[in-house]
Design a protein around this motif. Structure first.
Motif, PDB file in Angstrom:
ATOM      1  N   GLN A 167      33.934-104.400-100.913  1.00  0.00           N
ATOM      2  CA  GLN A 167      33.907-103.311 -99.947  1.00  0.00           C
ATOM      3  C   GLN A 167      32.576-102.564-100.016  1.00  0.00           C
ATOM      4  N   TRP A 168      32.131-102.286-101.223  1.00  0.00           N
ATOM      5  CA  TRP A 168      30.889-101.526-101.391  1.00  0.00           C
ATOM      6  C   TRP A 168      29.694-102.285-100.807  1.00  0.00           C
ATOM      7  N   LEU A 169      29.610-103.574-101.101  1.00  0.00           N
ATOM      8  CA  LEU A 169      28.513-104.373-100.557  1.00  0.00           C
ATOM      9  C   LEU A 169      28.596-104.458 -99.040  1.00  0.00           C
ATOM     10  N   GLY A 170      29.801-104.596 -98.511  1.00  0.00           N
ATOM     11  CA  GLY A 170      29.963-104.673 -97.063  1.00  0.00           C
ATOM     12  C   GLY A 170      29.593-103.380 -96.365  1.00  0.00           C
ATOM     13  N   VAL A 171      30.005-102.262 -96.940  1.00  0.00           N
ATOM     14  CA  VAL A 171      29.665-100.955 -96.362  1.00  0.00           C
ATOM     15  C   VAL A 171      28.151-100.725 -96.434  1.00  0.00           C
ATOM     16  N   LEU A 172      27.553-101.084 -97.560  1.00  0.00           N
ATOM     17  CA  LEU A 172      26.103-100.939 -97.694  1.00  0.00           C
ATOM     18  C   LEU A 172      25.376-101.774 -96.650  1.00  0.00           C
ATOM     19  N   GLN A 173      25.812-103.029 -96.462  1.00  0.00           N
ATOM     20  CA  GLN A 173      25.189-103.902 -95.465  1.00  0.00           C
ATOM     21  C   GLN A 173      25.330-103.319 -94.065  1.00  0.00           C
ATOM     22  N   SER A 174      26.514-102.805 -93.727  1.00  0.00           N
ATOM     23  CA  SER A 174      26.726-102.210 -92.407  1.00  0.00           C
ATOM     24  C   SER A 174      25.839-100.991 -92.198  1.00  0.00           C
ATOM     25  N   CYS A 175      25.661-100.224 -93.259  1.00  0.00           N
ATOM     26  CA  CYS A 175      24.804 -99.040 -93.186  1.00  0.00           C
ATOM     27  C   CYS A 175      23.348 -99.435 -93.002  1.00  0.00           C
ATOM     28  N   LEU A 176      22.898-100.437 -93.749  1.00  0.00           N
ATOM     29  CA  LEU A 176      21.515-100.911 -93.635  1.00  0.00           C
ATOM     30  C   LEU A 176      21.241-101.495 -92.252  1.00  0.00           C
ATOM     31  N   ASN A 177      22.253-102.142 -91.663  1.00  0.00           N
ATOM     32  CA  ASN A 177      22.087-102.762 -90.350  1.00  0.00           C
ATOM     33  C   ASN A 177      22.269-101.785 -89.197  1.00  0.00           C
TER      34      ASN A 177
END
Length: 212
Positions: A167-177
């Motif tokens: 979840q943390w990696l996915g949220v970070l990726q969505s935020c970066l994108n």
């Protein structure tokens, strides 16, 4: 697409001089990725700026993926150390993990190009060929366990750790994108911790102790 790996085990530093070179390579890669897109960070530039022979760089990091997974492993380990100082024993385990997760997100979003390089690398790294990817997972799990005050995780605790990591990696990726704002990403992480981490063994014990 970065070159993923070569079929050999990367060298591990052992002497003081080797550790100094190893840290210098990671420091240089970090500095270059803070200012440049991942595609523009070249291995020969890392070696040149670090004052390291290109062969030495490839001996420790057979690809750019290896290099930035190594950078991420160090970043997550540093995150664990910094959180240990700020931990508040009066918080519930879910609140403590939520704080850890959001502080880590904020720290990485202050350096979005570097964060993007690390996430891109960890998402393409296979644990069998990029050994530092296991260090990333272990450091993340250790940081969460420490924040949640769990010494002996149950099988259920370990499953929740895996879900939180994803979840943390996915949220970070969505935020970066740019798919979500940073404030939304932080709120999502806090909601995840509140809703799904309530069954951690330490969270159950905390509620019993505090009558919550």
């Amino acid at each position: 697409m970065p070159r993923i790996a070569e079929a050999r085990v990367p060298a591990e530093p052992s002497s003081k001089l080797q550790w100094e070179k190893y840290r210098r390579m990671l420091d240089t890669a970090t500095e270059l990725a803070e200012e440049n897109e991942f595609e523009r960070v070249q291995m020969h530039d890392v070696a040149k700026q670090a004052g390291i022979a290109i062969g030495t760089l490839y001996r420790y990091f057979p690809s750019k993926t290896h290099l930035f997974v190594g950078v991420m492993a160090r970043e997550v380990e540093d995150m664990r150390s910094s959180y240990r100082v700020a931990a508040d024993p009066g918080q519930s385990p879910q609140e403590a993990v939520a704080l850890l997760s959001t502080r880590a997100l904020r720290a990485l979003m202050r350096r979005p190009l570097l964060a993007s390089a690390m996430v891109r690398s960890i998402n393409t790294a296979h644990v069998d060929t990029v050994l530092d990817s296991a260090r990333v997972d272990a450091a993340f799990d250790d940081a969460v366990l420490e924040a949640a005050r769990i010494d002996a995780p149950t099988e259920h605790d370990e499953q929740l750790l895996r879900l939180l990591n994803q979840q943390w990696l996915g949220v970070l990726q969505s935020c970066l994108n740019g798919h979500v704002t940073q404030s939304t990403a932080e709120a999502d992480l806090q909601a995840f911790c509140r809703i799904l981490l309530g069954s951690l063994s330490s969270a159950v014990a905390w509620r019993e102790t505090h009558g919550a």
